[in-house]
Design a protein around this motif. Structure first.
Motif, PDB file in Angstrom:
ATOM      1  N   MET A 199       0.838  -1.189   0.000  1.00 11.94           N
ATOM      2  CA  MET A 199       0.000   0.000   0.000  1.00 11.94           C
ATOM      3  C   MET A 199       0.877   1.245   0.000  1.00 11.94           C
ATOM      4  SD  MET A 199      -2.994   1.154   2.739  1.00 11.94           S
ATOM      5  CE  MET A 199      -1.898   1.589   4.079  1.00 11.94           C
ATOM      6  N   LYS A 200       0.564   2.194  -0.883  1.00  7.87           N
ATOM      7  CA  LYS A 200       1.292   3.455  -0.905  1.00  7.87           C
ATOM      8  C   LYS A 200       1.070   4.176   0.420  1.00  7.87           C
ATOM      9  CE  LYS A 200       1.579   7.916  -3.186  1.00  7.87           C
ATOM     10  NZ  LYS A 200       1.007   8.832  -4.185  1.00  7.87           N
ATOM     11  N   LYS A 201       2.165   4.623   1.040  1.00  9.80           N
ATOM     12  CA  LYS A 201       2.043   5.202   2.369  1.00  9.80           C
ATOM     13  C   LYS A 201       1.488   6.622   2.295  1.00  9.80           C
ATOM     14  CE  LYS A 201       4.866   2.829   5.680  1.00  9.80           C
ATOM     15  NZ  LYS A 201       5.686   3.064   6.866  1.00  9.80           N
ATOM     16  N   PRO A 202       0.398   6.892   3.051  1.00  9.65           N
ATOM     17  CA  PRO A 202      -0.110   8.264   3.146  1.00  9.65           C
ATOM     18  C   PRO A 202       0.730   9.058   4.141  1.00  9.65           C
ATOM     19  CG  PRO A 202      -1.421   6.813   4.502  1.00  9.65           C
ATOM     20  CD  PRO A 202      -0.401   5.933   3.809  1.00  9.65           C
ATOM     21  N   PRO A 203       0.537  10.371   4.216  1.00  8.99           N
ATOM     22  CA  PRO A 203       1.239  11.142   5.248  1.00  8.99           C
ATOM     23  C   PRO A 203       0.858  10.636   6.639  1.00  8.99           C
ATOM     24  CG  PRO A 203       0.167  12.589   3.645  1.00  8.99           C
ATOM     25  CD  PRO A 203      -0.313  11.206   3.358  1.00  8.99           C
ATOM     26  N   ALA A 204       1.789  10.690   7.577  1.00  8.91           N
ATOM     27  CA  ALA A 204       1.529  10.227   8.948  1.00  8.91           C
ATOM     28  C   ALA A 204       0.772  11.294   9.725  1.00  8.91           C
ATOM     29  CB  ALA A 204       2.838   9.896   9.651  1.00  8.91           C
ATOM     30  N   LEU A 205      -0.217  10.854  10.506  1.00  6.62           N
ATOM     31  CA  LEU A 205      -0.997  11.766  11.347  1.00  6.62           C
ATOM     32  C   LEU A 205      -0.350  11.839  12.729  1.00  6.62           C
ATOM     33  CD1 LEU A 205      -3.453  13.509  11.998  1.00  6.62           C
ATOM     34  CD2 LEU A 205      -4.762  11.409  12.397  1.00  6.62           C
ATOM     35  N   ASP A 206       0.166  13.018  13.088  1.00  9.32           N
ATOM     36  CA  ASP A 206       0.840  13.234  14.375  1.00  9.32           C
ATOM     37  C   ASP A 206      -0.170  13.805  15.369  1.00  9.32           C
ATOM     38  OD1 ASP A 206       2.420  13.857  16.529  1.00  9.32           O
ATOM     39  OD2 ASP A 206       3.973  14.893  15.373  1.00  9.32           O
ATOM     40  N   LEU A 207      -0.803  12.927  16.134  1.00  8.28           N
ATOM     41  CA  LEU A 207      -1.846  13.384  17.048  1.00  8.28           C
ATOM     42  C   LEU A 207      -1.289  14.127  18.255  1.00  8.28           C
ATOM     43  CD1 LEU A 207      -4.249  10.325  16.829  1.00  8.28           C
ATOM     44  CD2 LEU A 207      -4.730  12.661  16.114  1.00  8.28           C
TER      45      LEU A 207
ATOM     46  N   GLY B 143      -7.115  14.515   9.830  1.00  9.96           N
ATOM     47  CA  GLY B 143      -6.688  13.247   9.258  1.00  9.96           C
ATOM     48  C   GLY B 143      -7.649  12.122   9.592  1.00  9.96           C
ATOM     49  N   LEU B 144      -7.215  10.911   9.286  1.00 10.83           N
ATOM     50  CA  LEU B 144      -8.015   9.698   9.460  1.00 10.83           C
ATOM     51  C   LEU B 144      -7.377   8.787  10.496  1.00 10.83           C
ATOM     52  CD1 LEU B 144     -10.276   7.668   8.395  1.00 10.83           C
ATOM     53  CD2 LEU B 144      -8.490   6.811   6.843  1.00 10.83           C
ATOM     54  N   VAL B 145      -8.185   8.295  11.428  1.00  4.49           N
ATOM     55  CA  VAL B 145      -7.750   7.280  12.390  1.00  4.49           C
ATOM     56  C   VAL B 145      -8.392   5.955  11.974  1.00  4.49           C
ATOM     57  CG1 VAL B 145      -7.812   6.499  14.786  1.00  4.49           C
ATOM     58  CG2 VAL B 145      -7.539   8.943  14.274  1.00  4.49           C
ATOM     59  N   VAL B 146      -7.564   4.944  11.693  1.00  2.00           N
ATOM     60  CA  VAL B 146      -8.077   3.621  11.330  1.00  2.00           C
ATOM     61  C   VAL B 146      -7.865   2.699  12.524  1.00  2.00           C
ATOM     62  CG1 VAL B 146      -8.038   1.726   9.680  1.00  2.00           C
ATOM     63  CG2 VAL B 146      -7.468   4.035   8.922  1.00  2.00           C
ATOM     64  N   ASN B 147      -8.960   2.345  13.181  1.00  2.17           N
ATOM     65  CA  ASN B 147      -8.899   1.489  14.369  1.00  2.17           C
ATOM     66  C   ASN B 147      -8.993   0.012  14.008  1.00  2.17           C
ATOM     67  OD1 ASN B 147      -8.661   3.396  16.455  1.00  2.17           O
ATOM     68  ND2 ASN B 147     -10.847   3.828  16.424  1.00  2.17           N
ATOM     69  N   ARG B 148      -8.607  -0.836  14.960  1.00  2.00           N
ATOM     70  CA  ARG B 148      -8.797  -2.284  14.873  1.00  2.00           C
ATOM     71  C   ARG B 148      -8.115  -2.902  13.654  1.00  2.00           C
ATOM     72  NH1 ARG B 148     -15.196  -1.561  16.236  1.00  2.00           N
ATOM     73  NH2 ARG B 148     -14.897  -0.756  18.342  1.00  2.00           N
ATOM     74  N   VAL B 149      -6.903  -2.447  13.407  1.00  2.20           N
ATOM     75  CA  VAL B 149      -6.107  -2.988  12.303  1.00  2.20           C
ATOM     76  C   VAL B 149      -5.402  -4.255  12.787  1.00  2.20           C
ATOM     77  CG1 VAL B 149      -4.169  -2.554  10.746  1.00  2.20           C
ATOM     78  CG2 VAL B 149      -5.789  -0.710  11.283  1.00  2.20           C
ATOM     79  N   HIS B 150      -5.494  -5.327  12.021  1.00  2.80           N
ATOM     80  CA  HIS B 150      -4.880  -6.601  12.402  1.00  2.80           C
ATOM     81  C   HIS B 150      -3.494  -6.727  11.777  1.00  2.80           C
ATOM     82  CE1 HIS B 150      -9.138  -7.448  13.244  1.00  2.80           C
ATOM     83  NE2 HIS B 150      -8.659  -8.265  14.174  1.00  2.80           N
ATOM     84  N   VAL B 151      -2.535  -7.010  12.626  1.00  2.00           N
ATOM     85  CA  VAL B 151      -1.156  -7.213  12.174  1.00  2.00           C
ATOM     86  C   VAL B 151      -0.642  -8.519  12.782  1.00  2.00           C
ATOM     87  CG1 VAL B 151      -0.658  -4.754  11.907  1.00  2.00           C
ATOM     88  CG2 VAL B 151      -0.257  -5.862  14.111  1.00  2.00           C
TER      89      VAL B 151
ATOM     90  N   LEU C  61      -6.802 -11.836   6.498  1.00  2.00           N
ATOM     91  CA  LEU C  61      -7.584 -10.711   7.018  1.00  2.00           C
ATOM     92  C   LEU C  61      -6.810  -9.407   6.873  1.00  2.00           C
ATOM     93  CD1 LEU C  61      -9.976  -9.500   8.574  1.00  2.00           C
ATOM     94  CD2 LEU C  61      -8.844 -10.200  10.706  1.00  2.00           C
ATOM     95  N   ALA C  62      -5.532  -9.430   7.202  1.00  2.00           N
ATOM     96  CA  ALA C  62      -4.698  -8.228   7.077  1.00  2.00           C
ATOM     97  C   ALA C  62      -4.625  -7.765   5.628  1.00  2.00           C
ATOM     98  CB  ALA C  62      -3.295  -8.511   7.624  1.00  2.00           C
ATOM     99  N   ALA C  63      -4.572  -8.718   4.695  1.00  2.00           N
ATOM    100  CA  ALA C  63      -4.515  -8.362   3.270  1.00  2.00           C
ATOM    101  C   ALA C  63      -5.814  -7.680   2.838  1.00  2.00           C
ATOM    102  CB  ALA C  63      -4.256  -9.606   2.427  1.00  2.00           C
ATOM    103  N   ARG C  64      -6.964  -8.192   3.298  1.00  2.00           N
ATOM    104  CA  ARG C  64      -8.251  -7.566   2.960  1.00  2.00           C
ATOM    105  C   ARG C  64      -8.331  -6.156   3.533  1.00  2.00           C
ATOM    106  NH1 ARG C  64     -10.379 -12.630   4.331  1.00  2.00           N
ATOM    107  NH2 ARG C  64     -11.173 -11.844   6.323  1.00  2.00           N
ATOM    108  N   GLU C  65      -7.914  -6.004   4.784  1.00  2.00           N
ATOM    109  CA  GLU C  65      -7.947  -4.684   5.403  1.00  2.00           C
ATOM    110  C   GLU C  65      -7.027  -3.717   4.666  1.00  2.00           C
ATOM    111  OE1 GLU C  65      -8.890  -6.060  10.026  1.00  2.00           O
ATOM    112  OE2 GLU C  65      -6.880  -5.382   9.466  1.00  2.00           O
ATOM    113  N   ASN C  66      -5.882  -4.218   4.222  1.00  2.00           N
ATOM    114  CA  ASN C  66      -4.943  -3.387   3.480  1.00  2.00           C
ATOM    115  C   ASN C  66      -5.559  -2.884   2.179  1.00  2.00           C
ATOM    116  OD1 ASN C  66      -2.316  -2.388   3.960  1.00  2.00           O
ATOM    117  ND2 ASN C  66      -1.539  -3.595   2.237  1.00  2.00           N
ATOM    118  N   ARG C  67      -6.291  -3.776   1.489  1.00  2.00           N
ATOM    119  CA  ARG C  67      -6.927  -3.377   0.217  1.00  2.00           C
ATOM    120  C   ARG C  67      -7.965  -2.278   0.441  1.00  2.00           C
ATOM    121  NH1 ARG C  67      -6.568  -8.973  -0.822  1.00  2.00           N
ATOM    122  NH2 ARG C  67      -8.727  -9.327  -0.143  1.00  2.00           N
ATOM    123  N   GLU C  68      -8.757  -2.410   1.499  1.00  2.00           N
ATOM    124  CA  GLU C  68      -9.772  -1.387   1.777  1.00  2.00           C
ATOM    125  C   GLU C  68      -9.110  -0.036   2.062  1.00  2.00           C
ATOM    126  OE1 GLU C  68     -12.779  -1.829   1.153  1.00  2.00           O
ATOM    127  OE2 GLU C  68     -12.690  -4.001   0.923  1.00  2.00           O
ATOM    128  N   GLN C  69      -8.006  -0.046   2.787  1.00  2.00           N
ATOM    129  CA  GLN C  69      -7.305   1.208   3.072  1.00  2.00           C
ATOM    130  C   GLN C  69      -6.659   1.783   1.816  1.00  2.00           C
ATOM    131  OE1 GLN C  69      -5.237   1.196   7.148  1.00  2.00           O
ATOM    132  NE2 GLN C  69      -5.652  -0.975   6.813  1.00  2.00           N
TER     133      GLN C  69
END
Length: 375
Positions: free
Chosen positions: A1-9, A281-289, A329-337
């Motif tokens: 996945m192409k990396k988006p800019p990082a969100l510095d909270l 920015g966007l917060v993506v919760n519950r990411v499986h790694v 599951l991680a691959a599917r989540e990656n595609r959606e992102q």
């Protein structure tokens, strides 16, 4: 996945110029937990924070280990460093009552609060929740008691309905029927229905026969209060709307790496752009790694199949199967992102890995805050 800019909270929380953070997103994506975790982290970094939830569910109280919250900010934590964390849940009717009490003399306020038309409007009129959310946010900001307000909006697209509150309220107040009913008050305080009787005697008489004199009187009392009370509210709502557009506000879109939630995230991003609201920015919760990301799903499944065919190491084969499922599951989540990032390549993103259990106390919120900051 192409990396988006990082969100510095942490940079957002530490910026004293940031006075309002609005968390919005679909239901069931951890939005309330994100708002609460950011509030606690900001308080522990020296900010005086209030978290306001517009969602009538009790998720905010539950995430903080409390039994309930109400329309008054409640102190949750006073960590070392001078910060404080307060939390509250919007009470739509109570906020409406507070407006009446603040903008009418005591006797007039008593008449309005006991009026059946007012009681119906304040608890069930379409859009009242959004109007009151705008009003409460404005009250908190004008009080200047907190240097950071975090808003947890309702789930789904209704989360942004409060952006429409000034316009929708204006359309309601400018409607022909409401103008007709409020015109007498503006013309010298004569009874609304006295004027109606002069021009529309038959209609008023028919309404009295149909509805009864008491109903007509109640409606007259309610209508005569509209202009004074709602006129000021419309002005304040428009001021709060402009405040949301100002540089001191940051909108956070919260999502989970699932198709529907990411589509909702795209909608929120586009809607905020249309309204010229400042998106942080966007917060993506519950990411499986997986800690063994170097072992692909295909290789893991093949190894498990080989062990099973030889009747060896059943436990190892089961673990390999679990790993294969996790990687898929991680691959599917990656595609959606990836779909989101390709559509919105400049939006900063932070990912928060899935937790093994729900958050129900400050320790859990602190852990989420650390993940938000260090992801």
């Amino acid at each position: 996945m192409k990396k988006p800019p990082a969100l510095d909270l942490d940079a957002i929380l530490d910026d004293r110029g940031t006075r309002i953070i609005v968390c919005c997103g679909a239901g069931g994506v951890g939005k309330t937990t994100t708002a609460a975790a950011l509030g606690l982290r900001a308080a522990e970094r020296g900010r005086r924070v209030v978290v306001l939830t517009v969602d009538p569910a009790r998720r905010l109280a539950q995430s903080m280990g409390l039994t309930e919250l109400d329309n008054t900010p409640r102190l949750v934590s006073s960590p070392e460093g001078g910060g404080q964390l307060y939390a509250m849940m919007l009470d739509m009717k109570r906020t409406f009552d507070e407006i009446i009490e603040a903008h009418a003399d005591p006797e007039r306020a008593r008449q309005i609060l006991s009026n059946p038309f007012y009681q119906s409007l304040s608890s069930s009129f379409s859009g009242t929740q959004e109007y009151m959310a705008m009003e409460k946010l404005g009250q908190l900001r004008r009080s200047d008691e907190w240097d950071l307000i975090i808003v947890d909006t309702p789930p789904s697209r209704s989360a942004l309905d409060f952006l429409d509150a000034p316009e929708r309220l204006g359309r309601f107040l400018d409607g022909r029927f409401i103008r007709l009913l409020t015109a007498p008050a503006k013309a010298g305080g004569r009874s609304a229905f006295r004027l109606l009787n002069a021009g529309f005697g038959l209609m008023a008489g028919a309404m009295t026969k149909l509805l009864g004199a008491q109903v007509i009187k109640d409606l007259q009392t309610f209508v005569s209060a509209l202009d004074a009370v709602f006129g000021g509210f419309r002005q304040r709502a428009e001021m709060t709307y402009r405040l949301l557009q100002a540089p001191g506000t940051a909108f956070l879109v919260v999502a989970a790496p699932e198709r529907d939630a990411m589509r909702e995230a795209s909608y929120f991003v586009e809607r905020l752009a249309e309204e010229r609201m400042p998106l942080a920015g966007l917060v993506v919760n519950r990411v499986h790694v997986s800690p063994a990301a170097g072992l692909s799903a295909a290789r893991s499944a093949a190894a498990a199949e080989d062990l099973e065919s030889r009747g060896e190491h059943e436990l190892t084969a089961a673990v390999l199967r679990l790993h294969a499922g996790r990687m898929q599951l991680a691959a599917r989540e990656n595609r959606e992102q990836e779909h989101f990032v390709s559509a919105h390549p400049t939006v900063p993103v932070v990912q928060v890995r899935a937790m093994s259990e729900d958050v129900h106390d400050l320790a859990g919120l602190r852990q989420i805050g650390n993940l938000l900051a260090t992801a």
